[in-house]
Scaffold this active site. Sequence first.
Site, short mmCIF file in Angstrom:
data_model
loop_
_atom_site.label_atom_id
_atom_site.label_comp_id
_atom_site.label_asym_id
_atom_site.label_seq_id
_atom_site.Cartn_x
_atom_site.Cartn_y
_atom_site.Cartn_z
N SER A 185 0.80 -1.22 0.00
CA SER A 185 0.00 0.00 0.00
C SER A 185 0.83 1.28 0.00
CB SER A 185 -0.95 -0.05 1.19
OG SER A 185 -1.82 1.03 1.14
N HIS A 186 0.66 2.09 1.05
CA HIS A 186 1.31 3.39 1.12
C HIS A 186 2.72 3.28 1.69
CE1 HIS A 186 -0.51 2.24 4.82
NE2 HIS A 186 0.34 3.02 5.46
N ASP A 205 -2.38 6.64 -3.50
CA ASP A 205 -1.22 6.02 -2.86
C ASP A 205 -0.61 4.88 -3.68
OD1 ASP A 205 -3.19 4.08 -2.49
OD2 ASP A 205 -2.36 3.42 -0.57
N ASP A 207 -0.97 1.66 -3.97
CA ASP A 207 -1.84 0.72 -4.69
C ASP A 207 -3.16 1.36 -5.12
OD1 ASP A 207 -2.59 0.85 -2.01
OD2 ASP A 207 -3.38 -1.18 -1.97
N ASP A 248 -5.63 2.79 -3.65
CA ASP A 248 -6.92 2.69 -2.96
C ASP A 248 -7.16 3.87 -2.01
OD1 ASP A 248 -5.06 1.87 -1.08
OD2 ASP A 248 -6.11 0.03 -0.51
N ARG A 249 -6.11 4.58 -1.64
CA ARG A 249 -6.29 5.76 -0.78
C ARG A 249 -6.41 7.02 -1.63
NH1 ARG A 249 -2.76 5.45 4.67
NH2 ARG A 249 -3.23 3.29 5.19
N LYS A 285 -11.44 0.07 -0.82
CA LYS A 285 -11.49 1.51 -0.96
C LYS A 285 -10.90 1.87 -2.32
CE LYS A 285 -7.43 2.15 2.03
NZ LYS A 285 -7.23 0.92 2.84
C1 G16 Z 1 -5.00 -0.45 5.59
C2 G16 Z 1 -6.41 -0.88 5.84
C3 G16 Z 1 -7.22 0.26 6.34
C4 G16 Z 1 -6.58 0.88 7.57
C5 G16 Z 1 -5.14 1.26 7.26
C6 G16 Z 1 -4.38 1.70 8.49
O1 G16 Z 1 -4.98 0.46 4.54
O2 G16 Z 1 -7.01 -1.40 4.67
O3 G16 Z 1 -8.48 -0.21 6.64
O4 G16 Z 1 -7.28 2.01 7.98
O5 G16 Z 1 -4.46 0.15 6.75
O6 G16 Z 1 -4.27 0.63 9.37
P1 G16 Z 1 -3.37 0.71 10.66
O7 G16 Z 1 -3.88 1.90 11.44
O8 G16 Z 1 -3.59 -0.59 11.36
O9 G16 Z 1 -1.95 0.94 10.23
P2 G16 Z 1 -3.92 0.32 3.36
O10 G16 Z 1 -4.20 1.45 2.46
O11 G16 Z 1 -2.57 0.38 4.05
O12 G16 Z 1 -4.18 -1.03 2.78
#
Ligand code: G16
Length: 543
Positions: free
Chosen positions: A113-114, A277, A279, A281-282, A376
């Site tokens: 992801s990010h 971001d 991938d 999705d953000r 998302k």
């Molecule tokens: C993932 C989850 C999200 C979550 C985020 C932060 O996002 O899919 O639902 O809000 O991580 O999670 P944490 O607070 O546990 O670090 P992504 O975009 O990283 O896949």
Amino acid sequence: MNLITRPATPFEGQRPGTSGLRKKVSVFQQPGYLENFVQALFNVLGDARGKTLVVGGDGRFYNRVAIQTILRMAAAHGYARVLVGQGGILSTPAMSAVIRSRSASGGIVLSASHNPGGPDGDFGIKYNIANGGPAPESVTEAIYLRSREITQIQILDSPDLPLDALGTHALLGTTIEIIDPVADYSAVQRALFDFDAIRALFARGFRLRLDTMWAVGGPYAKAIIEGELGAPEGTVVNATPREDFGGLHPDPNPVNATDLIDHMRAADAPDMGAATDGDADRNMIVGRNFAVSPSDSLAVLAAHATRIPGYAAGLAGVARSMPTSTAVDRVAAKLGIACFETPTGWKFFGNLLDAGKVTLCGEESYGTGSSHIREKDGLWAVLFWLNLIAVTGQSVEQLVRALWAEHGRCVYSRHDYEGIPTDQADALMRDLRAALPDLPGTILAGEPVAIADDFAYTDPTDGSVSSKQGVRIILQSGSRVVFRLSGTGTEGATLRIYLERHAPDPAHHDLPAQQALAPLVALAEQVARVRHFTGMDTPSVMT
Ligand code: G16
């Protein structure tokens, strides 16, 4: 091409977190590490005959290596068909769209992801189920348990397949199809939004700057925003996916997307800015010199959803993760629809969406989405805002200020303390939990504490219970502080402190958030001894 059974011994710690298994690239590069996890996954999934699997990732370093391994293992396990995004590319929302449109049994997403990429960065793997969404905890926990008892790996000894050209290949009895990574996703968006209205907006000279942060969102945004919707070339910037995201941190928030924030502060700023971001999705939405908080963005979209063709019939309900601000709750109350509060993690929205209980959902962590897929969706949020601006004639800032004028402003911030020794972070949470029973009724930040608990969630559709999902201290006015440890980091622990205060009076709407929230920061220090446990005087990141 032979089917091989190799002996294997388990690796420690292959438990998926908030969103799949995320580790340093060097951890994934250990011989057998990826294979063990994929074997555990296939063991849990069972008979693959007749089934279709989708595979793709955000293009980060190690994506291609991992995909070749997964293809050899999927063929060894007897999948009928495996669909792979061209070049190994599929954004997370596109993966969800492909699983749904091609009736696949599931998909393997390769992304952290990010989190930063490159040889010294992070890598990740996640399984999505047939509804297109992340596997629920029952499945991720089963994978973890299987990973601890792996004794053998089944794989082919076949050569690498060419991933860069569309086409079909045979791997033992499995058909591997290299597909256009954008087409299914674009079709979903086209069915939701008024593309003619957005095209007309751009034709009138509306200026957007969409920063895809050298990540996988680039090809999607180029095809849709500049291609189909006619925005001028150069509207989408940093659009060529790079294996290391240009050495940057592909996280669309004001701290990491500084280039976008600078452009939006300039005298000749575009009308709207946005970023996606790693991938895709953000999303972050920015007006002229005006960053929109993700919680406010969700509330604005919910308030105006019926102006968008795909949501014209109204919303069944909305959902937000517990730490996300209550702005959308206020909109839902006005609309007379249900608002669900779930633990952090997109996987918790899946059942609500499948049951038709909610249409829109979102999180403070720059995630927004809807029932159109089960992830998302960064570009979806950008298209939603563009459609809204096109039909209302209002600017980003006007839309957010109208929300505040009607419902008050939910002033919000998240403070992250990164890289804390795990035992220190655990000790902080342990002490905090122990203090909770004595807090209700005591005066903190000048008000009585109404609720002090550890958030637990019972899924209304399957009755599954998720406990210990974050400590909440809620004051009588509704102001609150939430503490939880991140489930997506790869180094030590990250403490997240979420701060929210409702400001009904418009005279207070322009107070800087950190100033308005200072009493809650002091409360957090008082109850959790943050400095003592983290050894830090200030957060590493404030968004
Ligand atoms: C993932 C989850 C999200 C979550 C985020 C932060 O996002 O899919 O639902 O809000 O991580 O999670 P944490 O607070 O546990 O670090 P992504 O975009 O990283 O896949």
